[in-house]
Design a protein around this motif. Sequence first.
Motif, PDB file in Angstrom:
ATOM      1  N   PRO A  94     -28.274   6.780   4.298  1.00 43.64           N
ATOM      2  CA  PRO A  94     -28.745   8.172   4.170  1.00 43.64           C
ATOM      3  C   PRO A  94     -30.259   8.299   4.141  1.00 43.64           C
ATOM      4  O   PRO A  94     -30.800   9.358   4.471  1.00 43.64           O
ATOM      5  CB  PRO A  94     -28.126   8.624   2.843  1.00 43.64           C
ATOM      6  CG  PRO A  94     -26.916   7.779   2.682  1.00 43.64           C
ATOM      7  CD  PRO A  94     -27.307   6.448   3.231  1.00 43.64           C
ATOM      8  N   LEU A  95     -30.956   7.198   3.766  1.00 40.12           N
ATOM      9  CA  LEU A  95     -32.418   7.215   3.749  1.00 40.12           C
ATOM     10  C   LEU A  95     -33.006   6.851   5.113  1.00 40.12           C
ATOM     11  O   LEU A  95     -34.235   6.805   5.254  1.00 40.12           O
ATOM     12  CB  LEU A  95     -32.936   6.244   2.684  1.00 40.12           C
ATOM     13  CG  LEU A  95     -32.515   6.542   1.234  1.00 40.12           C
ATOM     14  CD1 LEU A  95     -33.026   5.445   0.308  1.00 40.12           C
ATOM     15  CD2 LEU A  95     -33.043   7.899   0.791  1.00 40.12           C
ATOM     16  N   GLY A  96     -32.160   6.575   6.067  1.00 39.48           N
ATOM     17  CA  GLY A  96     -32.639   6.218   7.403  1.00 39.48           C
ATOM     18  C   GLY A  96     -32.882   4.742   7.601  1.00 39.48           C
ATOM     19  O   GLY A  96     -33.452   4.339   8.618  1.00 39.48           O
ATOM     20  N   VAL A  97     -32.456   3.905   6.644  1.00 38.22           N
ATOM     21  CA  VAL A  97     -32.641   2.456   6.736  1.00 38.22           C
ATOM     22  C   VAL A  97     -31.308   1.828   7.120  1.00 38.22           C
ATOM     23  O   VAL A  97     -30.387   1.739   6.308  1.00 38.22           O
ATOM     24  CB  VAL A  97     -33.150   1.866   5.409  1.00 38.22           C
ATOM     25  CG1 VAL A  97     -33.338   0.361   5.544  1.00 38.22           C
ATOM     26  CG2 VAL A  97     -34.438   2.535   4.977  1.00 38.22           C
ATOM     27  N   GLU A  98     -31.190   1.410   8.363  1.00 39.99           N
ATOM     28  CA  GLU A  98     -29.969   0.767   8.846  1.00 39.99           C
ATOM     29  C   GLU A  98     -30.229  -0.732   9.012  1.00 39.99           C
ATOM     30  O   GLU A  98     -31.180  -1.131   9.687  1.00 39.99           O
ATOM     31  CB  GLU A  98     -29.543   1.378  10.178  1.00 39.99           C
ATOM     32  CG  GLU A  98     -29.169   2.856  10.080  1.00 39.99           C
ATOM     33  CD  GLU A  98     -28.658   3.403  11.397  1.00 39.99           C
ATOM     34  OE1 GLU A  98     -28.475   2.586  12.334  1.00 39.99           O
ATOM     35  OE2 GLU A  98     -28.449   4.624  11.489  1.00 39.99           O
TER      36      GLU A  98
END
Length: 276
Positions: A130-134
Amino acid sequence: MSRVSRRALPGFGLSLGYTVTYLSLLVLIPLAAVVARAGSLGPAEFLDAAWTPRARAAYLLTFGTAGAAALVNVVLGLVVAWSLVRYEFPLKRIVDALVDVPLALPTAVAGLVYATLYAENGWIGQYLVPLGVEVAYTRLGIVVVLVFTGFPFVVRTVQPVLADLDAEAEEAAAVLGATRWETFRRVLLPTLIPPALTGFALALARGLGEYGSVVFISSNLPFQTEVAPMLIAARLEEGPASYPAAAAIAVVLLGISFALLVVVNLLERWAQRHAG
């Protein structure tokens, strides 16, 4: 009167013979077989097999992720080795033993665990995505698993050197008015650079050839997350007709890896002379 050469341990010739034999059987002959299989291709065919856009993307990803992971391991390894040598804390022996877990754990298991943890619905991934860290199935995930597999090499290389360092030299520098940074830069760093470079080379070499953990954390997409060992495996799965192409890719990977390790070893020797 002839002088008789005496050695502490007899049987040097026999030991050398066994060493050369096993080195040839385990290293030289397999490498020669790979080079010979790649040599069955002509120069144009070799370039067509080993220097395609897909292969170049795989080389770049392989060396980029392995180098980034090795650099991270140098920093983490120095910190962990310093903590284990210079400080006493509860469960220190357990922490010291955990450093070697990546060496004993099958890399495929490590890749599967990391892919599960950092997946979109994983224990850690559910908070990072959800924080954009994949992490899972990305290049970042490859770096993460390579950090895991190469971490012990840096710690175990630096740790004995730190244990042999005399703390009195640091105390003398402090008494003479040196700041902590000056003490680290002038007293500790020259001694730590050679083992750190050795650990970097070992972690880099491990990362360049890593397959088991990467295959699970990576989606194996050409031009995106496909490393060179996975491309070689893909060529081998195509059948015997593609074996020379796989060997050509392996030869290029081997040549670049060897050149990088030679450069690192030269830097290590220079650092040892500078420290001396």
